[in-house]
Design a protein around this motif. Structure first.
Motif, PDB file in Angstrom:
ATOM      1  N   GLU A   1       5.785   9.971 -17.137  1.00  0.00           N
ATOM      2  CA  GLU A   1       5.724  10.106 -15.680  1.00  0.00           C
ATOM      3  C   GLU A   1       7.140  10.087 -15.091  1.00  0.00           C
ATOM      4  OE1 GLU A   1       1.460   8.063 -14.451  1.00  0.00           O
ATOM      5  OE2 GLU A   1       3.154   6.748 -14.964  1.00  0.00           O
ATOM      6  N   ARG A   2       7.956   9.160 -15.559  1.00  0.00           N
ATOM      7  CA  ARG A   2       9.338   9.069 -15.077  1.00  0.00           C
ATOM      8  C   ARG A   2      10.088  10.371 -15.345  1.00  0.00           C
ATOM      9  NH1 ARG A   2      10.308   4.444 -13.225  1.00  0.00           N
ATOM     10  NH2 ARG A   2      12.193   3.303 -13.534  1.00  0.00           N
ATOM     11  N   SER A   3       9.896  10.918 -16.525  1.00  0.00           N
ATOM     12  CA  SER A   3      10.540  12.170 -16.892  1.00  0.00           C
ATOM     13  C   SER A   3      10.125  13.290 -15.937  1.00  0.00           C
ATOM     14  CB  SER A   3      10.188  12.527 -18.335  1.00  0.00           C
ATOM     15  OG  SER A   3      10.778  13.734 -18.694  1.00  0.00           O
ATOM     16  N   LYS A   4       8.844  13.336 -15.612  1.00  0.00           N
ATOM     17  CA  LYS A   4       8.318  14.339 -14.682  1.00  0.00           C
ATOM     18  C   LYS A   4       8.927  14.149 -13.291  1.00  0.00           C
ATOM     19  CE  LYS A   4       4.106  15.222 -12.326  1.00  0.00           C
ATOM     20  NZ  LYS A   4       2.837  14.644 -12.035  1.00  0.00           N
ATOM     21  N   TYR A   5       9.000  12.899 -12.829  1.00  0.00           N
ATOM     22  CA  TYR A   5       9.575  12.622 -11.510  1.00  0.00           C
ATOM     23  C   TYR A   5      11.053  13.005 -11.455  1.00  0.00           C
ATOM     24  CZ  TYR A   5       5.313   9.905 -10.646  1.00  0.00           C
ATOM     25  OH  TYR A   5       4.015   9.501 -10.484  1.00  0.00           O
ATOM     26  N   PHE A   6      11.801  12.719 -12.524  1.00  0.00           N
ATOM     27  CA  PHE A   6      13.223  13.052 -12.544  1.00  0.00           C
ATOM     28  C   PHE A   6      13.436  14.559 -12.592  1.00  0.00           C
ATOM     29  CE2 PHE A   6      13.913   8.573 -13.704  1.00  0.00           C
ATOM     30  CZ  PHE A   6      14.921   8.277 -12.802  1.00  0.00           C
ATOM     31  N   GLU A   7      12.567  15.261 -13.290  1.00  0.00           N
ATOM     32  CA  GLU A   7      12.640  16.720 -13.317  1.00  0.00           C
ATOM     33  C   GLU A   7      12.430  17.262 -11.896  1.00  0.00           C
ATOM     34  OE1 GLU A   7       9.842  20.071 -15.228  1.00  0.00           O
ATOM     35  OE2 GLU A   7      10.620  18.615 -16.694  1.00  0.00           O
ATOM     36  N   GLY A   8      11.434  16.734 -11.203  1.00  0.00           N
ATOM     37  CA  GLY A   8      11.183  17.121  -9.819  1.00  0.00           C
ATOM     38  C   GLY A   8      12.320  16.709  -8.894  1.00  0.00           C
ATOM     39  N   HIS A   9      12.899  15.553  -9.162  1.00  0.00           N
ATOM     40  CA  HIS A   9      14.040  15.035  -8.399  1.00  0.00           C
ATOM     41  C   HIS A   9      15.205  16.022  -8.475  1.00  0.00           C
ATOM     42  CE1 HIS A   9      17.024  12.081  -7.005  1.00  0.00           C
ATOM     43  NE2 HIS A   9      17.685  12.217  -8.142  1.00  0.00           N
ATOM     44  N   MET A  10      15.518  16.483  -9.682  1.00  0.00           N
ATOM     45  CA  MET A  10      16.637  17.418  -9.873  1.00  0.00           C
ATOM     46  C   MET A  10      16.326  18.779  -9.228  1.00  0.00           C
ATOM     47  SD  MET A  10      18.921  15.605 -11.136  1.00  0.00           S
ATOM     48  CE  MET A  10      20.121  16.906 -11.289  1.00  0.00           C
ATOM     49  N   ALA A  11      15.100  19.246  -9.373  1.00  0.00           N
ATOM     50  CA  ALA A  11      14.709  20.519  -8.752  1.00  0.00           C
ATOM     51  C   ALA A  11      14.830  20.425  -7.230  1.00  0.00           C
ATOM     52  CB  ALA A  11      13.290  20.896  -9.161  1.00  0.00           C
ATOM     53  N   ASN A  12      14.443  19.289  -6.672  1.00  0.00           N
ATOM     54  CA  ASN A  12      14.528  19.077  -5.231  1.00  0.00           C
ATOM     55  C   ASN A  12      15.981  19.039  -4.767  1.00  0.00           C
ATOM     56  OD1 ASN A  12      12.907  18.572  -2.790  1.00  0.00           O
ATOM     57  ND2 ASN A  12      14.029  16.641  -2.744  1.00  0.00           N
ATOM     58  N   ILE A  13      16.836  18.381  -5.532  1.00  0.00           N
ATOM     59  CA  ILE A  13      18.265  18.345  -5.212  1.00  0.00           C
ATOM     60  C   ILE A  13      18.820  19.766  -5.163  1.00  0.00           C
ATOM     61  CG2 ILE A  13      20.543  17.790  -6.205  1.00  0.00           C
ATOM     62  CD1 ILE A  13      19.329  15.108  -7.105  1.00  0.00           C
ATOM     63  N   ASN A  14      18.526  20.559  -6.177  1.00  0.00           N
ATOM     64  CA  ASN A  14      19.023  21.939  -6.226  1.00  0.00           C
ATOM     65  C   ASN A  14      18.493  22.770  -5.064  1.00  0.00           C
ATOM     66  OD1 ASN A  14      20.659  21.678  -8.527  1.00  0.00           O
ATOM     67  ND2 ASN A  14      18.888  21.871  -9.859  1.00  0.00           N
ATOM     68  N   ARG A  15      17.228  22.599  -4.715  1.00  0.00           N
ATOM     69  CA  ARG A  15      16.639  23.341  -3.597  1.00  0.00           C
ATOM     70  C   ARG A  15      17.322  22.973  -2.276  1.00  0.00           C
ATOM     71  NH1 ARG A  15      13.252  22.125   0.355  1.00  0.00           N
ATOM     72  NH2 ARG A  15      12.714  20.110  -0.531  1.00  0.00           N
ATOM     73  N   LEU A  16      17.473  21.669  -2.025  1.00  0.00           N
ATOM     74  CA  LEU A  16      18.102  21.227  -0.774  1.00  0.00           C
ATOM     75  C   LEU A  16      19.562  21.675  -0.696  1.00  0.00           C
ATOM     76  CD1 LEU A  16      16.592  17.633  -0.449  1.00  0.00           C
ATOM     77  CD2 LEU A  16      16.046  19.637   0.956  1.00  0.00           C
ATOM     78  N   ALA A  17      20.251  21.672  -1.821  1.00  0.00           N
ATOM     79  CA  ALA A  17      21.645  22.132  -1.844  1.00  0.00           C
ATOM     80  C   ALA A  17      21.719  23.624  -1.515  1.00  0.00           C
ATOM     81  CB  ALA A  17      22.277  21.846  -3.200  1.00  0.00           C
ATOM     82  N   LYS A  18      20.839  24.426  -2.104  1.00  0.00           N
ATOM     83  CA  LYS A  18      20.830  25.872  -1.825  1.00  0.00           C
ATOM     84  C   LYS A  18      20.511  26.149  -0.360  1.00  0.00           C
ATOM     85  CE  LYS A  18      19.954  27.586  -6.409  1.00  0.00           C
ATOM     86  NZ  LYS A  18      18.943  27.603  -7.445  1.00  0.00           N
ATOM     87  N   GLU A  19      19.688  25.312   0.242  1.00  0.00           N
ATOM     88  CA  GLU A  19      19.338  25.476   1.662  1.00  0.00           C
ATOM     89  C   GLU A  19      20.455  24.983   2.583  1.00  0.00           C
ATOM     90  OE1 GLU A  19      15.654  23.384   2.285  1.00  0.00           O
ATOM     91  OE2 GLU A  19      14.515  24.789   1.039  1.00  0.00           O
ATOM     92  N   GLY A  20      21.493  24.345   2.021  1.00  0.00           N
ATOM     93  CA  GLY A  20      22.587  23.826   2.836  1.00  0.00           C
ATOM     94  C   GLY A  20      22.275  22.497   3.499  1.00  0.00           C
ATOM     95  N   LYS A  21      21.183  21.860   3.093  1.00  0.00           N
ATOM     96  CA  LYS A  21      20.787  20.575   3.686  1.00  0.00           C
ATOM     97  C   LYS A  21      21.380  19.387   2.936  1.00  0.00           C
ATOM     98  CE  LYS A  21      18.203  21.920   7.066  1.00  0.00           C
ATOM     99  NZ  LYS A  21      18.615  21.598   8.431  1.00  0.00           N
ATOM    100  N   LEU A  22      21.679  19.576   1.659  1.00  0.00           N
ATOM    101  CA  LEU A  22      22.250  18.501   0.846  1.00  0.00           C
ATOM    102  C   LEU A  22      23.674  18.883   0.484  1.00  0.00           C
ATOM    103  CD1 LEU A  22      21.662  15.784  -0.547  1.00  0.00           C
ATOM    104  CD2 LEU A  22      20.926  17.089  -2.544  1.00  0.00           C
ATOM    105  N   VAL A  23      24.628  18.091   0.942  1.00  0.00           N
ATOM    106  CA  VAL A  23      26.043  18.399   0.768  1.00  0.00           C
ATOM    107  C   VAL A  23      26.582  17.807  -0.528  1.00  0.00           C
ATOM    108  CG1 VAL A  23      28.320  18.154   1.825  1.00  0.00           C
ATOM    109  CG2 VAL A  23      26.319  18.434   3.269  1.00  0.00           C
ATOM    110  N   VAL A  24      26.221  16.574  -0.805  1.00  0.00           N
ATOM    111  CA  VAL A  24      26.704  15.867  -1.988  1.00  0.00           C
ATOM    112  C   VAL A  24      25.560  15.022  -2.538  1.00  0.00           C
ATOM    113  CG1 VAL A  24      28.304  14.081  -2.818  1.00  0.00           C
ATOM    114  CG2 VAL A  24      29.097  15.739  -1.145  1.00  0.00           C
ATOM    115  N   ALA A  25      25.472  14.969  -3.862  1.00  0.00           N
ATOM    116  CA  ALA A  25      24.496  14.102  -4.513  1.00  0.00           C
ATOM    117  C   ALA A  25      25.077  13.676  -5.852  1.00  0.00           C
ATOM    118  CB  ALA A  25      23.176  14.839  -4.733  1.00  0.00           C
TER     119      ALA A  25
END
Length: 152
Positions: A61-85
Motif C-alpha cells: 500500500e505504501r509503495s502504491k501511495y508513493f507512486e501516486g505521490h510522485m505522479a502527483n508531484i510531476n503533474r502539479l509541476a507541469k501545471e506550474g502549481k508546484l515550484v519546488v518539492a
C-alpha cells in the motif's frame, strides 16, 4: 622603494576592480512572466510534509501511495502549481519533505495538497503557511529538467 610602490599600486588596482559590482539589467518582461513584484519577490505557500497518522498501511500500500505521490508531484509541476518539492533527510522532527506551491492562499494550496494520494491516505500530514521569496524560484523546474540526467 619604487618596486614596493608599484606592487602596492597593482594590489590596490586589483582590489578596486574586483570591488566594482557588475551592473544587472532589470528585465520587465521576465519579471511579469514570473509574477515578481518591484523587489523581484512573490508570495508562495510553503508546505512541510510530516509523518502522518497512518501506521497500518502495508508495504505494498505504501509503495502504491508513493507512486501516486510522485505522479502527483510531476503533474502539479507541469501545471506550474508546484515550484519546488523534495524530501528531507532523516531527522528527529518527523519532517518528510517540502512543497512550495505557486499560489497566494493557504486555501488554494490545501486543495492542491489534498490531490496527493499519500496525504489522502494519511501517510503524510501537511502544514501550510504563506511564504514570500524570490520570483526566480519559478525557473527552478525549467532548469532542473536541463540538469537531471535521470528523470523521476
Amino acid at each position: 622603494m619604487k618596486k614596493l610602490f608599484y606592487i602596492l599600486l597593482i594590489v590596490l588596482s586589483i582590489n578596486t576592480l574586483s570591488a566594482q559590482e557588475t551592473e544587472t539589467v532589470y528585465d520587465e518582461k521576465l519579471a511579469k512572466e514570473l509574477g515578481a513584484d518591484e523587489y523581484g519577490m512573490k508570495t508562495y505557500v510553503f508546505c512541510i510534509l510530516k509523518t502522518g497518522s497512518n501506521t497500518t498501511a502495508t508495504k505494498e500500500e505504501r509503495s502504491k501511495y508513493f507512486e501516486g505521490h510522485m505522479a502527483n508531484i510531476n503533474r502539479l509541476a507541469k501545471e506550474g502549481k508546484l515550484v519546488v518539492a523534495g524530501p528531507f533527510m532523516k531527522n528527529d522532527r518527523n519532517y518528510r519533505g517540502i512543497f512550495v506551491f505557486n499560489c497566494t492562499t493557504v486555501e488554494e494550496a490545501q486543495k492542491l495538497v489534498e490531490t496527493d494520494p499519500a496525504v489522502k491516505a494519511k501517510i503524510f500530514e501537511a502544514e501550510l503557511t504563506l511564504w514570500y521569496s524570490s520570483a526566480a524560484l519559478m525557473e527552478v523546474s525549467r532548469i532542473s529538467e536541463k540538469i537531471a540526467k535521470t528523470k523521476i
